[in-house]
Design a protein around this motif. Structure first.
Motif, short mmCIF file in Angstrom:
data_model
loop_
_atom_site.label_atom_id
_atom_site.label_comp_id
_atom_site.label_asym_id
_atom_site.label_seq_id
_atom_site.Cartn_x
_atom_site.Cartn_y
_atom_site.Cartn_z
N HIS A 50 -2.98 -90.52 38.76
CA HIS A 50 -3.06 -91.07 40.12
C HIS A 50 -2.21 -90.50 41.00
CE1 HIS A 50 0.54 -93.24 38.77
NE2 HIS A 50 0.88 -93.73 39.99
N ASP A 54 5.44 -89.45 42.14
CA ASP A 54 6.18 -89.34 41.09
C ASP A 54 5.31 -88.66 39.71
OD1 ASP A 54 5.15 -91.94 41.45
OD2 ASP A 54 6.40 -92.74 39.50
N HIS A 55 4.02 -88.60 40.07
CA HIS A 55 3.23 -88.08 38.91
C HIS A 55 2.82 -86.81 39.33
CE1 HIS A 55 3.00 -91.94 36.67
NE2 HIS A 55 3.69 -92.39 37.90
N ASP A 187 0.25 -95.51 35.14
CA ASP A 187 0.59 -96.51 35.65
C ASP A 187 -0.60 -97.91 35.59
OD1 ASP A 187 2.97 -94.93 35.93
OD2 ASP A 187 3.05 -95.54 37.81
N HIS A 246 8.28 -95.10 31.52
CA HIS A 246 8.29 -95.54 32.94
C HIS A 246 9.01 -96.88 33.35
CE1 HIS A 246 6.07 -96.57 36.75
NE2 HIS A 246 5.54 -95.20 36.81
#
Ligand SMILES: [Zn+2]
Length: 292
Positions: A50, A54-55, A187, A246
């Motif tokens: 997504h 942070d990804h 996530d 995470h």
């Protein structure tokens, strides 16, 4: 298949997992190139769960350093997340040597072959609230596809099998068998207790140790998993090895360790559990000491 998984995953800051044997990267948070160094050359396929920053912020440097013939490294992203075409467009101009890089929008339940006998399957998840047909957040399943002898022919001798093969062809005596060898939640809240039932290795997020912390649904805040529901789900599955990451950086290593051990005991989960603690890059995760 042996899998060498190296990763970093701290909620809010960065998440990435590199699976060396498959040339595969799940998510591309900050620091991925800085830690993998020359190994980042091996990345061929990048699946992004997504567009939370942070990804994705490591994509710029991975692409800049590793863009090469064939459009590699290929990037796959949830089809309705507009950040990706915008990034691809920007990077093509910012680093013109990367403009042939290939970026693919992914739908729900799509199969992407990444090497012979291995495919990555996308699964829509509920991290980001969106209409059902809108794909903004994905989980992934790595599936090994093998041709296996059909049950009814198992008693035949090699000679009899060879005769049948010559007469009727290989497809007559074999069938395709699929096995999930590695799953990655991205996530997501825990939605479906059966989702990862047959995964061999599961990488799952466990942002919160406390069940009361997740924002209530409908608040327009992205949803995460809590450790207890992940452990409860895995205890009812056939998962053989669990990697948890995470975690929120509000928790200490010790708090996480203790919580994992106590929930594992509560739900009688007796498989190796590995943790990617906040702020730590873990090399070859499955070869480190498991918590349980
Ligand atoms: Zn995240």
């Amino acid at each position: 298949m042996k899998l060498t998984i190296t990763g970093y995953s701290t909620a809010l800051f960065a998440t990435w997992y590199f699976i060396e044997e498959l040339g595969l990267l799940f998510d591309a948070g900050d620091g991925v190139s800085a830690h993998l160094l020359q190994k980042s050359r091996k990345i061929k396929h990048i699946f992004i769960s997504h567009p939370d920053r942070d990804h994705i912020t490591g994509l710029l440097q991975i692409r800049q350093l590793n863009a090469r013939e064939g459009g590699f490294p290929w990037v796959y992203y949830p089809k309705d997340a507009g950040s990706f075409p915008a990034m691809d467009n920007f990077m093509s101009k910012f680093d013109p040597h990367t403009q042939h890089n290939i970026w693919h929008p992914l739908n729900d339940t799509q199969d992407v072959p990444i090497k012979k006998g291995i495919l990555v399957h996308s699964i829509r998840n509920e991290h980001i609230e969106a209409p059902k047909n809108s794909i903004k957040s994905l989980s992934f399943d790595v599936i090994e596809v093998k041709q296996k002898l059909k049950e009814q022919f198992k008693t035949l001798s090699p000679k009899e099998l060879q005769t049948l093969r010559l007469q009727k062809g290989n497809d007559f005596i074999t069938e395709e068998k699929k096995q999930s060898i590695l799953s990655y939640s991205g996530d997501t809240p825990v939605q479906d207790f059966d989702r990862w039932k047959h995964s061999k290795i599961l990488i799952h997020e466990a942002t919160f140790l406390d069940n009361s912390i997740n924002p209530p649904k409908g608040q327009k805040k992205n949803q995460h998993s809590t450790l207890e529901e992940v452990i409860e789900m895995v205890a009812a599955s056939k998962v053989e090895q669990l990697i948890l990451g995470h975690f929120s950086s509000r928790y200490s290593k010790q708090q996480i360790q203790q919580a994992v051990m106590s929930f594992a005991q509560k739900y009688a989960l007796n498989i190796p559990i590995f943790c990617v603690f906040p702020g730590e890059v873990v090399k070859d995760i499955l070869n480190t000491n498991s918590i349980v």
